[in-house]
Enzyme design. Structure first.
Site, PDB file in Angstrom:
ATOM      1  N   ARG A  55      -1.336  61.905  82.440  1.00 30.28           N
ATOM      2  CA  ARG A  55      -1.977  63.228  82.359  1.00 30.28           C
ATOM      3  C   ARG A  55      -1.344  64.007  81.207  1.00 30.28           C
ATOM      4  O   ARG A  55      -2.021  64.669  80.431  1.00 30.28           O
ATOM      5  CB  ARG A  55      -1.855  63.995  83.677  1.00 30.28           C
ATOM      6  CG  ARG A  55      -2.304  65.454  83.538  1.00 30.28           C
ATOM      7  CD  ARG A  55      -2.581  66.192  84.854  1.00 30.28           C
ATOM      8  NE  ARG A  55      -1.708  65.834  85.942  1.00 30.28           N
ATOM      9  CZ  ARG A  55      -0.422  66.169  86.051  1.00 30.28           C
ATOM     10  NH1 ARG A  55       0.160  66.901  85.115  1.00 30.28           N
ATOM     11  NH2 ARG A  55       0.284  65.780  87.091  1.00 30.28           N
ATOM     12  N   TYR A 108     -25.201  77.157  74.651  1.00 35.35           N
ATOM     13  CA  TYR A 108     -25.386  76.044  75.575  1.00 35.35           C
ATOM     14  C   TYR A 108     -25.409  76.602  77.004  1.00 35.35           C
ATOM     15  O   TYR A 108     -24.570  77.433  77.374  1.00 35.35           O
ATOM     16  CB  TYR A 108     -24.230  75.063  75.396  1.00 35.35           C
ATOM     17  CG  TYR A 108     -24.249  73.929  76.375  1.00 35.35           C
ATOM     18  CD1 TYR A 108     -25.238  72.953  76.311  1.00 35.35           C
ATOM     19  CD2 TYR A 108     -23.300  73.826  77.373  1.00 35.35           C
ATOM     20  CE1 TYR A 108     -25.270  71.908  77.212  1.00 35.35           C
ATOM     21  CE2 TYR A 108     -23.309  72.780  78.282  1.00 35.35           C
ATOM     22  CZ  TYR A 108     -24.304  71.826  78.195  1.00 35.35           C
ATOM     23  OH  TYR A 108     -24.335  70.798  79.087  1.00 35.35           O
ATOM     24  N   ASP A 180     -18.038  76.705  68.844  1.00 34.09           N
ATOM     25  CA  ASP A 180     -18.522  75.449  69.420  1.00 34.09           C
ATOM     26  C   ASP A 180     -19.197  74.688  68.278  1.00 34.09           C
ATOM     27  O   ASP A 180     -20.266  75.068  67.806  1.00 34.09           O
ATOM     28  CB  ASP A 180     -19.510  75.751  70.558  1.00 34.09           C
ATOM     29  CG  ASP A 180     -19.979  74.483  71.269  1.00 34.09           C
ATOM     30  OD1 ASP A 180     -19.980  73.404  70.646  1.00 34.09           O
ATOM     31  OD2 ASP A 180     -20.366  74.581  72.454  1.00 34.09           O
ATOM     32  N   LYS A 205     -21.627  64.245  72.492  1.00 32.94           N
ATOM     33  CA  LYS A 205     -22.786  64.326  71.619  1.00 32.94           C
ATOM     34  C   LYS A 205     -22.554  63.526  70.331  1.00 32.94           C
ATOM     35  O   LYS A 205     -22.403  62.330  70.388  1.00 32.94           O
ATOM     36  CB  LYS A 205     -23.116  65.805  71.372  1.00 32.94           C
ATOM     37  CG  LYS A 205     -23.061  66.674  72.651  1.00 32.94           C
ATOM     38  CD  LYS A 205     -24.113  66.320  73.665  1.00 32.94           C
ATOM     39  CE  LYS A 205     -23.913  66.970  75.029  1.00 32.94           C
ATOM     40  NZ  LYS A 205     -23.733  68.407  75.039  1.00 32.94           N
TER      41      LYS A 205
HETATM   42  C1  PLP Z   1     -23.214  69.411  75.875  1.00 33.21           C
HETATM   43  C2  PLP Z   1     -22.647  70.642  75.289  1.00 33.21           C
HETATM   44  C3  PLP Z   1     -21.525  71.264  75.853  1.00 33.21           C
HETATM   45  C4  PLP Z   1     -20.884  70.788  77.132  1.00 33.21           C
HETATM   46  O1  PLP Z   1     -20.280  69.540  76.989  1.00 33.21           O
HETATM   47  P1  PLP Z   1     -20.196  68.452  78.178  1.00 33.21           P
HETATM   48  O2  PLP Z   1     -19.554  67.297  77.500  1.00 33.21           O
HETATM   49  O3  PLP Z   1     -21.587  68.182  78.649  1.00 33.21           O
HETATM   50  O4  PLP Z   1     -19.373  69.049  79.261  1.00 33.21           O
HETATM   51  C5  PLP Z   1     -21.038  72.392  75.207  1.00 33.21           C
HETATM   52  N1  PLP Z   1     -21.608  72.881  74.096  1.00 33.21           N
HETATM   53  C6  PLP Z   1     -22.683  72.317  73.529  1.00 33.21           C
HETATM   54  C7  PLP Z   1     -23.276  72.904  72.297  1.00 33.21           C
HETATM   55  C8  PLP Z   1     -23.239  71.182  74.105  1.00 33.21           C
HETATM   56  O5  PLP Z   1     -24.324  70.633  73.557  1.00 33.21           O
END
Ligand code: PLP
Length: 385
Positions: A55, A108, A180, A205
């Site tokens: 961890r 998001y 983000d 992603k």
């Molecule tokens: C998918 C996504 C998230 C969240 O990520 P997870 O891996 O699904 O928890 C946050 N911000 C954006 C822009 C996303 O597309």
């Protein structure tokens, strides 16, 4: 910690080599998957390489974390079990009851839910701003604002925020700027170089890039904040596992070539959508008429692979089109090599219905993959009818 020896290498080289040092024991050119929870100590406290429990630290995760820091140009990268786990760690590290945050009006859905349904219960106040408009951001700031959240390009409306402008506003207000960077990836956009304090990623992603892993990351611009986040990462525990870290590290090696092809295919699809009689509006920052086009051209290497569009016939027709594609898979998520189509109003953004972040009902979102562009265009054309 970023590996300083990679600092002067170009992005494509760092993507493949940063954090990926050959295994000292065997010479394996790819970091092994250290599928292990604990580490033998040479006498009490005699740790080998600082590892005591997975961890707190795991060599495969370390490889990914060093790679992430090098790609974003930050001092410290941290990998989590999901993007939302990374966001949760960041928010609970930076915020205390009574603090205020500014969040974008186009974020998001899960990020919005985290603020509205979870963090707010701990006495954190939030306001929504149009972060593409500097005056809207300034108007949302209060004396208690500790954090400004930016997502650019935004999901699903592909809004563009000038990161350098909001970084200035944040600095003046004594608040941290979080970006983000999931939609752009560090190949297209470098928020830390533009003045952001922390970058957030859903590694699920474009970074992973193959729709086969869920993961998240934080990259801090400075050492002190990175250290604080690392402390909380361990204290909260939602770390990326060794196998998931390895899968993401593998995906990142092709990030640059994938992003170039995603963008190239997206641009071709946008051209066709614009001419289609059933399409009423195309949302893509590469279009000269997009309100954020010039800023996107300035702060991004290219315009990326995400395209949204609106159709005549409203929600019913939008939903029907999503059900008719054969190559575009009807699914949530984005950023994989395979093309996806979805209806944000009923799928990814159902959790923001009725809020300031509600999305148009006739909106369709495409995650354009790296298949042959002509095949993708033929598929969309038949689905549009
Ligand atoms: C998918 C996504 C998230 C969240 O990520 P997870 O891996 O699904 O928890 C946050 N911000 C954006 C822009 C996303 O597309």
């Amino acid at each position: 910690m970023s590996d300083d020896s990679h600092e002067h290498q170009s992005f494509e080289t760092r993507a493949i080599h940063a954090g990926n040092t050959a295994d000292p024991q065997t010479g394996a050119v790819v970091p092994p998957i250290y599928q292990v929870s604990t580490y033998k100590q040479d006498g009490v406290g005699g740790l080998r390489g600082g590892y005591e429990y997975s961890r707190s630290g795991n060599p495969t995760r370390t490889a990914l974390e060093e790679n992430l820091a090098a790609l974003e140009g930050g001092r410290r990268g941290l990998a989590f079990a999901s993007g939302l786990a990374a966001e949760d760690c960041l928010l609970r590290t930076l915020l205390a009851p009574g603090d205020h945050v500014v969040i974008p009006n186009d974020a998001y859905g899960g990020t919005f839910r985290l603020f509205a349904k979870v963090v707010s219960r701990w006495g954190v106040e939030w306001s929504v701003a149009d972060t593409s408009d500097a005056d809207s951001v300034r108007a949302a700031i209060t004396p208690k604002t500790k954090l400004i959240w930016v997502e650019t390009p935004s999901n699903p409306l592909l809004g563009i925020t000038d990161i350098a402008v909001v970084a200035d506003i944040a600095r003046t207000a004594g608040a941290k700027l979080v970006v983000d960077n999931t939609f752009a990836s560090p190949y297209l956009q470098q928020p830390l170089a533009l003045g952001a304090d922390v970058v957030v990623h859903s590694l699920t992603k474009y970074m992973g890039g193959h729709s086969d892993v869920v993961g998240g990351a934080l990259v801090a611009a400075d050492e002190a904040l990175g250290e604080e986040l690392a402390y909380h990462q361990n204290a909260m525990g939602a770390v990326a596992g060794p196998f998931d870290s390895w899968v993401v590290l593998r995906g990142i090696k092709t990030l640059a070539v994938r992003m170039d092809r995603h963008a190239e295919n997206a641009a071709k699809i946008v051209e066709v959508l614009q001419r289609h009689p059933k399409v009423t509006k195309v949302l893509y920052p590469g279009l000269p008429e997009h309100p954020g086009h010039e800023i996107a051209a300035k702060q991004m290497r290219n315009f990326g692979g995400m395209v949204s569009f609106q159709v005549a016939g409203g929600e019913e027709e939008a939903v029907a089109i999503c059900g008719r594609t054969k190559i575009f898979t009807l699914a949530e998520s984005l950023g994989g090599v395979e093309s996806l189509i979805e209806h944000p109003g009923r799928m990814t953004h159902a959790s923001v219905a009725g809020s300031a972040l509600e999305v148009p009902a006739d909106l369709i979102r495409l995650s354009v993959g790296i298949e042959n562009a002509d095949d993708l265009i033929a598929d969309l054309t038949q689905a549009l009818g």
